[in-house]
Scaffold this motif. Structure first.
Motif, PDB file in Angstrom:
ATOM      1  N   MET A   1     142.374  24.029 -10.916  1.00  0.00           N
ATOM      2  CA  MET A   1     142.495  24.317  -9.465  1.00  0.00           C
ATOM      3  C   MET A   1     142.567  22.719  -8.736  1.00  0.00           C
ATOM      4  N   ARG A   2     143.305  22.704  -7.523  1.00  0.00           N
ATOM      5  CA  ARG A   2     143.482  21.790  -6.893  1.00  0.00           C
ATOM      6  C   ARG A   2     142.206  21.293  -6.168  1.00  0.00           C
ATOM      7  N   GLN A   3     141.945  20.060  -6.295  1.00  0.00           N
ATOM      8  CA  GLN A   3     140.798  19.172  -5.869  1.00  0.00           C
ATOM      9  C   GLN A   3     140.998  18.899  -4.333  1.00  0.00           C
ATOM     10  N   SER A   4     139.864  19.004  -3.413  1.00  0.00           N
ATOM     11  CA  SER A   4     139.932  18.669  -2.182  1.00  0.00           C
ATOM     12  C   SER A   4     139.835  17.325  -1.902  1.00  0.00           C
ATOM     13  N   ALA A   5     140.275  16.620  -0.776  1.00  0.00           N
ATOM     14  CA  ALA A   5     140.312  15.315  -0.642  1.00  0.00           C
ATOM     15  C   ALA A   5     138.740  14.603  -0.908  1.00  0.00           C
ATOM     16  N   THR A   6     137.935  15.409  -0.301  1.00  0.00           N
ATOM     17  CA  THR A   6     136.382  14.913  -0.566  1.00  0.00           C
ATOM     18  C   THR A   6     136.122  14.758  -2.067  1.00  0.00           C
ATOM     19  N   ALA A   7     136.561  15.806  -2.750  1.00  0.00           N
ATOM     20  CA  ALA A   7     136.199  15.856  -4.146  1.00  0.00           C
ATOM     21  C   ALA A   7     136.820  14.747  -4.960  1.00  0.00           C
ATOM     22  N   LYS A   8     138.233  14.533  -4.577  1.00  0.00           N
ATOM     23  CA  LYS A   8     138.828  13.385  -5.192  1.00  0.00           C
ATOM     24  C   LYS A   8     138.197  11.920  -4.623  1.00  0.00           C
ATOM     25  N   LYS A   9     137.549  12.092  -3.530  1.00  0.00           N
ATOM     26  CA  LYS A   9     137.195  10.532  -3.017  1.00  0.00           C
ATOM     27  C   LYS A   9     135.553  10.447  -3.905  1.00  0.00           C
ATOM     28  N   ILE A  10     134.893  11.309  -4.068  1.00  0.00           N
ATOM     29  CA  ILE A  10     133.987  11.361  -4.652  1.00  0.00           C
ATOM     30  C   ILE A  10     134.235  11.129  -6.304  1.00  0.00           C
ATOM     31  N   LEU A  11     135.061  11.658  -7.018  1.00  0.00           N
ATOM     32  CA  LEU A  11     135.444  11.376  -8.352  1.00  0.00           C
ATOM     33  C   LEU A  11     135.889   9.750  -8.506  1.00  0.00           C
ATOM     34  N   LEU A  12     136.512   9.315  -7.624  1.00  0.00           N
ATOM     35  CA  LEU A  12     137.023   8.115  -7.745  1.00  0.00           C
ATOM     36  C   LEU A  12     136.184   7.029  -7.573  1.00  0.00           C
ATOM     37  N   SER A  13     135.072   7.281  -6.432  1.00  0.00           N
ATOM     38  CA  SER A  13     133.902   6.340  -6.324  1.00  0.00           C
ATOM     39  C   SER A  13     133.239   6.362  -7.592  1.00  0.00           C
ATOM     40  N   ALA A  14     132.830   7.700  -8.228  1.00  0.00           N
ATOM     41  CA  ALA A  14     132.217   7.595  -9.176  1.00  0.00           C
ATOM     42  C   ALA A  14     132.614   7.154 -10.365  1.00  0.00           C
ATOM     43  N   GLU A  15     134.054   6.960 -10.628  1.00  0.00           N
ATOM     44  CA  GLU A  15     134.504   6.452 -11.653  1.00  0.00           C
ATOM     45  C   GLU A  15     134.500   4.927 -11.667  1.00  0.00           C
ATOM     46  N   ALA A  16     134.639   4.341 -10.603  1.00  0.00           N
ATOM     47  CA  ALA A  16     134.433   2.801 -10.370  1.00  0.00           C
ATOM     48  C   ALA A  16     133.105   2.528 -10.851  1.00  0.00           C
ATOM     49  N   LEU A  17     132.120   3.134 -10.290  1.00  0.00           N
ATOM     50  CA  LEU A  17     130.684   2.688 -10.499  1.00  0.00           C
ATOM     51  C   LEU A  17     130.301   3.050 -12.144  1.00  0.00           C
ATOM     52  N   PHE A  18     130.884   4.084 -12.684  1.00  0.00           N
ATOM     53  CA  PHE A  18     130.377   4.366 -13.872  1.00  0.00           C
ATOM     54  C   PHE A  18     131.312   3.099 -14.741  1.00  0.00           C
ATOM     55  N   ALA A  19     132.574   2.745 -14.507  1.00  0.00           N
ATOM     56  CA  ALA A  19     133.028   1.760 -15.106  1.00  0.00           C
ATOM     57  C   ALA A  19     132.491   0.425 -15.264  1.00  0.00           C
ATOM     58  N   GLU A  20     131.837   0.154 -13.754  1.00  0.00           N
ATOM     59  CA  GLU A  20     131.213  -1.129 -13.592  1.00  0.00           C
ATOM     60  C   GLU A  20     129.652  -1.102 -14.356  1.00  0.00           C
ATOM     61  N   GLN A  21     129.052  -0.110 -14.197  1.00  0.00           N
ATOM     62  CA  GLN A  21     127.680  -0.092 -14.272  1.00  0.00           C
ATOM     63  C   GLN A  21     127.055   0.880 -15.464  1.00  0.00           C
ATOM     64  N   GLY A  22     128.000   1.758 -15.961  1.00  0.00           N
ATOM     65  CA  GLY A  22     127.668   2.871 -16.931  1.00  0.00           C
ATOM     66  C   GLY A  22     127.210   4.274 -16.312  1.00  0.00           C
ATOM     67  N   PHE A  23     126.888   5.156 -16.996  1.00  0.00           N
ATOM     68  CA  PHE A  23     126.975   6.500 -16.575  1.00  0.00           C
ATOM     69  C   PHE A  23     125.351   6.865 -16.074  1.00  0.00           C
ATOM     70  N   ALA A  24     124.441   6.398 -17.124  1.00  0.00           N
ATOM     71  CA  ALA A  24     123.129   6.375 -17.056  1.00  0.00           C
ATOM     72  C   ALA A  24     122.460   5.556 -15.688  1.00  0.00           C
ATOM     73  N   GLU A  25     122.969   4.421 -15.710  1.00  0.00           N
ATOM     74  CA  GLU A  25     122.789   3.249 -14.622  1.00  0.00           C
ATOM     75  C   GLU A  25     123.185   3.749 -13.349  1.00  0.00           C
ATOM     76  N   THR A  26     124.004   4.479 -12.959  1.00  0.00           N
ATOM     77  CA  THR A  26     124.616   4.588 -11.740  1.00  0.00           C
ATOM     78  C   THR A  26     123.911   6.041 -11.089  1.00  0.00           C
ATOM     79  N   THR A  27     123.416   5.574  -9.799  1.00  0.00           N
ATOM     80  CA  THR A  27     122.653   6.501  -9.192  1.00  0.00           C
ATOM     81  C   THR A  27     123.244   7.674  -8.352  1.00  0.00           C
ATOM     82  N   MET A  28     123.043   8.857  -8.028  1.00  0.00           N
ATOM     83  CA  MET A  28     123.733   9.523  -7.190  1.00  0.00           C
ATOM     84  C   MET A  28     123.624   8.945  -5.707  1.00  0.00           C
ATOM     85  N   ARG A  29     122.701   8.142  -5.076  1.00  0.00           N
ATOM     86  CA  ARG A  29     122.472   7.378  -3.987  1.00  0.00           C
ATOM     87  C   ARG A  29     123.806   6.459  -4.048  1.00  0.00           C
TER      88      ARG A  29
END
Length: 219
Positions: A1-29
């Motif tokens: 299923m094709r992702q919306s622009a908002t979903a892609k933006k959320i995913l890219l932001s999450a990836e950058a934070l996960f890469a820098e800080q880790g999954f557990a350390e990154t908050t939803m905020r």
């Protein structure tokens, strides 16, 4: 299923934070702030933080598995019955990791941190979901590794395989730190491709070392 622009933006932001800080350390905020969206948008597209992590996992594991299967299929077409050496199999794995790494900016650090997360004791649900979806795809590769490894029982091979995986995860998830240490010690910086190549003889030795209480030759 094709992702919306908002979903892609959320995913890219999450990836950058996960890469820098880790999954557990990154908050939803932190994710919503980086993506400039509200929490409701994340919940709408991914359901929860676990849903977002699963989406990231699939984004990297799916092409990794596809590339690995294609490489093994191509190699086996050349000589179907020949045992592929441990060294060549690990070279195929490293090339596959590099392919994924070159496809996206945060691919390798995110992927390695993801594997770290899957191994945590409180992540049974995520671990089971990933194993359920991708176990079969990796089985062929593991079976080929076993054929050229030293003679050992299943339990010993299980540990050798996880020592191998642990070495790769540690090296790639901490790659930038290791680069900084190398720069300080030797005044030069590492390249990811050269680092992966350096790992191969160490990993091969680990799989081919004779196990305790096993015969010297195959029967």
């Amino acid at each position: 299923m094709r992702q919306s622009a908002t979903a892609k933006k959320i995913l890219l932001s999450a990836e950058a934070l996960f890469a820098e800080q880790g999954f557990a350390e990154t908050t939803m905020r932190e994710i919503t702030s980086a993506a400039k969206v509200n929490l409701a948008a994340v919940n709408y597209h991914f359901g929860s933080k676990k849903g977002l992590i699963t989406a990231v996992a699939e984004k990297y594991l799916t092409p990794l598995v596809s590339n690995l299967q294609a490489a093994l299929s191509e190699r086996q077409t050349v000589s179907h019955d020949e045992i592929i050496s441990t060294e060549e199999l690990l070279e195929i794995l490293m090339r596959t990791l590099l392919q994924v790494g070159k496809s996206r900016q945060f691919a390798l650090p995110v992927f390695m941190r993801l594997l770290e997360l899957i191994y945590m004791k409180n992540q049974e649900e995520l671990r089971d979901a990933m194993l359920s979806r991708y176990r079969g795809a990796f089985t062929a590769f593991i079976d080929l590794l076993r054929k050229d490894s030293a003679v050992m029982d299943d339990e010993e091979f299980f540990w050798r395989l996880h020592f191998l995986l642990g070495s790769i995860i540690f090296t790639l998830s901490n790659f930038q730190t290791l680069v900084a240490i190398e720069m300080r010690e030797f005044e030069r910086t590492a390249e990811i491709e050269r680092t992966l190549h350096r790992m191969i003889p160490v990993l091969v030795a680990g799989l081919q070392a004779r196990a305790e209480h096993t015969p010297f030759t195959r029967l």
